[in-house]
Enzyme design. Structure first.
Site, short mmCIF file in Angstrom:
data_model
loop_
_atom_site.label_atom_id
_atom_site.label_comp_id
_atom_site.label_asym_id
_atom_site.label_seq_id
_atom_site.Cartn_x
_atom_site.Cartn_y
_atom_site.Cartn_z
N GLY A 11 56.36 59.94 59.79
CA GLY A 11 54.93 60.25 59.91
C GLY A 11 54.35 60.75 58.59
O GLY A 11 55.03 60.77 57.57
N ASP A 32 62.84 59.09 64.53
CA ASP A 32 61.44 58.76 64.81
C ASP A 32 61.38 57.58 65.78
O ASP A 32 62.12 56.61 65.62
CB ASP A 32 60.73 58.38 63.48
CG ASP A 32 59.20 58.49 63.57
OD1 ASP A 32 58.61 59.18 62.72
OD2 ASP A 32 58.63 57.90 64.50
N ASN A 36 53.92 56.46 66.55
CA ASN A 36 52.69 56.73 65.79
C ASN A 36 52.97 56.67 64.29
O ASN A 36 52.42 57.44 63.49
CB ASN A 36 52.12 58.12 66.18
CG ASN A 36 50.69 58.29 65.66
OD1 ASN A 36 49.99 57.30 65.46
ND2 ASN A 36 50.29 59.51 65.39
N SER A 126 50.37 74.99 63.85
CA SER A 126 49.02 74.64 63.41
C SER A 126 48.09 75.84 63.46
O SER A 126 48.24 76.72 64.30
CB SER A 126 48.48 73.55 64.34
OG SER A 126 47.08 73.41 64.18
N TYR A 151 46.26 70.18 73.16
CA TYR A 151 47.07 70.06 71.93
C TYR A 151 47.34 71.45 71.37
O TYR A 151 48.49 71.80 71.10
CB TYR A 151 46.35 69.21 70.89
CG TYR A 151 46.93 69.38 69.51
CD1 TYR A 151 46.33 70.23 68.58
CD2 TYR A 151 48.11 68.76 69.16
CE1 TYR A 151 46.89 70.43 67.33
CE2 TYR A 151 48.67 68.95 67.90
CZ TYR A 151 48.05 69.79 66.99
OH TYR A 151 48.61 70.00 65.76
N LYS A 155 51.02 73.83 70.88
CA LYS A 155 51.53 74.52 69.68
C LYS A 155 51.79 76.00 69.99
O LYS A 155 52.82 76.55 69.60
CB LYS A 155 50.53 74.38 68.52
CG LYS A 155 50.42 72.98 67.95
CD LYS A 155 51.77 72.46 67.47
CE LYS A 155 51.67 71.05 66.89
NZ LYS A 155 53.00 70.53 66.51
N ARG A 233 36.83 74.36 56.38
CA ARG A 233 38.25 74.21 56.64
C ARG A 233 39.03 74.49 55.35
O ARG A 233 38.47 74.46 54.26
CB ARG A 233 38.59 72.77 57.09
CG ARG A 233 38.00 72.37 58.43
CD ARG A 233 38.66 73.07 59.58
NE ARG A 233 38.18 72.61 60.87
CZ ARG A 233 37.08 73.04 61.48
NH1 ARG A 233 36.33 73.96 60.87
NH2 ARG A 233 36.72 72.58 62.67
C1 WQD Z 1 37.62 68.51 59.70
C2 WQD Z 1 36.13 68.78 59.59
C3 WQD Z 1 34.87 68.10 61.51
C4 WQD Z 1 35.45 63.79 60.91
C5 WQD Z 1 42.74 68.94 62.27
C6 WQD Z 1 43.66 68.31 63.25
C7 WQD Z 1 44.39 69.35 64.04
C8 WQD Z 1 45.00 70.37 63.12
C9 WQD Z 1 43.98 70.96 62.18
C10 WQD Z 1 47.33 69.85 62.79
C11 WQD Z 1 35.56 69.30 60.90
C12 WQD Z 1 34.45 67.31 60.26
C13 WQD Z 1 35.52 65.17 60.76
C14 WQD Z 1 34.21 63.12 60.75
C15 WQD Z 1 33.17 65.23 60.30
N1 WQD Z 1 46.07 69.78 62.38
N2 WQD Z 1 34.40 65.85 60.46
N3 WQD Z 1 33.09 63.87 60.45
O1 WQD Z 1 39.26 69.22 63.43
O2 WQD Z 1 39.93 70.72 61.51
O3 WQD Z 1 41.67 69.56 62.93
O4 WQD Z 1 43.40 69.86 61.46
O5 WQD Z 1 47.79 70.50 63.65
O6 WQD Z 1 45.39 68.67 64.78
O7 WQD Z 1 42.90 67.51 64.12
O8 WQD Z 1 40.24 68.27 61.29
O9 WQD Z 1 39.68 66.33 59.89
O10 WQD Z 1 39.10 66.24 62.38
O11 WQD Z 1 37.81 67.73 60.87
O12 WQD Z 1 32.13 65.88 60.02
O13 WQD Z 1 34.09 61.87 60.87
O14 WQD Z 1 35.46 67.56 59.31
O15 WQD Z 1 33.72 68.46 62.25
O16 WQD Z 1 34.58 70.26 60.59
P1 WQD Z 1 40.18 69.51 62.33
P2 WQD Z 1 39.24 67.04 61.13
#
Ligand code: WQD
Length: 341
Positions: A11, A32, A36, A126, A151, A155, A233
């Site tokens: 992955g 694996d 995915n 996470s 999800y 975790k 983030r």
């Molecule tokens: C990041 C930001 C969206 C797409 C991920 C994983 C989760 C965990 C933590 C592992 C957010 C914004 C996104 C788009 C946007 N990882 N966005 N337009 O939600 O923080 O969570 O990291 O465990 O499993 O899903 O990450 O990349 O989806 O979003 O505006 O088309 O980008 O709103 O603010 P997220 P993300």
């Protein structure tokens, strides 16, 4: 040289960790089921490592097949457990599959580690366990709030299973690494984030939109209480993240006694808004990005970024690579994918 089983090693984060394990003198063994991930990752790993890592096409829930891997590869020093379903949105549609797969695969792995005398476990956790933190940056003592998705619950539950199993004296030494937002690709562009279907995450959306494979990015909301209204983030380069796993194994090797448990945040300690990421991508690549502002996405946390003092002091690890380097590496990987297509 210590042999380490890497579940989900084909992955995105797993494959980058296989490289860093090899560079640090470990022998990684990939387990694996390719549900995915793509077998072509093994070619990329061989190109980087100069040798093809051992790989078993096995589902971690298949006790007999997984037991056979431990028997064939023994003695094994430990394991890094990446194999899990990880799409927040999908987990809301398929909660039972997420609980069955994510919890049972961990329990099966731990059962076999005890059986085969492989004590060192690093678990892929996470920042989602923190929910929407009241105080920022979040540290490892910050409250674990109710998960925002099945999800996130898996975790939290997996961390608790490991914590309780080690606390009652089972011969396991474990560390949970709480990832923030992994981005980027190996600088060689031989491995990276594979776009299997519609991406869940921001960076693949950005690189695919920049490559003309998708329409302009939809920014999920700009009415948050942040500098420019878009979510914040902590974006960490996947190579930095991979190196944290090596540090965790090296720490476990030094720990006396037969049981241990600890948790570390793995982030940069910096937060960036979605619009800042878009601007950083344009600066890093010279590619102009089109975007539109859309409605908020359900379940999104407004802002989260890590306090990383414990990882610095306890693991002897800190992120070295910048947001721009991560975005540039992600773009070079996307261009490589285009050449292969
Ligand atoms: C990041 C930001 C969206 C797409 C991920 C994983 C989760 C965990 C933590 C592992 C957010 C914004 C996104 C788009 C946007 N990882 N966005 N337009 O939600 O923080 O969570 O990291 O465990 O499993 O899903 O990450 O990349 O989806 O979003 O505006 O088309 O980008 O709103 O603010 P997220 P993300």
């Amino acid at each position: 040289m210590d042999k380490i089983i890497v579940t989900g090693g084909a992955g995105f984060i797993g494959s980058h960790t296989v490289v860093e394990l090899h560079e640090a003198g470990f022998i990684p063994v990939i387990v694996d089921d390719f549900s995915n991930s793509d077998r072509k990752v093994l070619d990329g790993l061989e190109a980087i490592m100069g040798t093809r890592p051992a790989c078993y096409d096995v589902d971690c829930n298949d006790y007999a097949a997984f037991d056979e891997v431990f028997r064939k590869e023994g003695p094994v020093k430990g394991a890094i457990h990446f194999a899990a379903f990880k799409a927040v949105g999908e987990s809301v549609q398929k909660p039972i599959q997420y609980f069955r797969n994510n919890l049972n695969s961990l329990v099966t792995l731990m059962d076999l580690m005890v059986k085969h005398g492989a004590p060192d476990l690093v678990f892929s956790s996470s920042c989602t366990v923190y929910g929407q933190p009241e105080r920022l940056p979040v540290n490892e003592r910050s409250p674990i709030l109710p998960a925002q998705s099945p999800y996130g619950s898996t975790k939290q539950l997996c961390e608790e299973i490991i914590k309780q199993t080690t606390s009652v004296g089972q011969p396991l030494k474990a560390i949970s690494l709480r990832y923030f937002n992994p981005i980027g690709a190996h600088p060689s562009a031989n491995i990276g984030e594979l776009p299997l279907g519609t991406p869940n995450n921001l960076i693949p959306f950005i690189t695919q939109s920049a490559a003309g494979l998708r329409p302009p990015i939809l920014v999920f909301g700009n009415d948050y209480n942040t500098p420019d209204g878009t979510c914040v983030r902590d974006y960490i380069h996947v190579v930095d993240l991979a190196k944290a796993h090596v540090k965790a194994l090296q720490l476990l090797d030094r720990v006396e006694g037969k049981t241990h448990y600890d948790v570390f945040n793995v982030g940069t300690g910096r937060g960036n808004t979605v619009l800042e990421v878009i601007k950083a991508f344009e600066a890093a690549t010279g590619v102009k990005l089109e975007y539109k502002i859309g409605p908020r996405r359900a379940g999104d946390v407004e802002k989260i970024y890590a306090e990383v003092d414990k990882s610095r002091d306890g693991l002897g690890w800190k992120a070295e690579l910048s947001l721009e380097q991560g975005l540039g590496d992600a773009w070079r990987w996307q261009q490589k994918l285009l050449q292969k297509a």
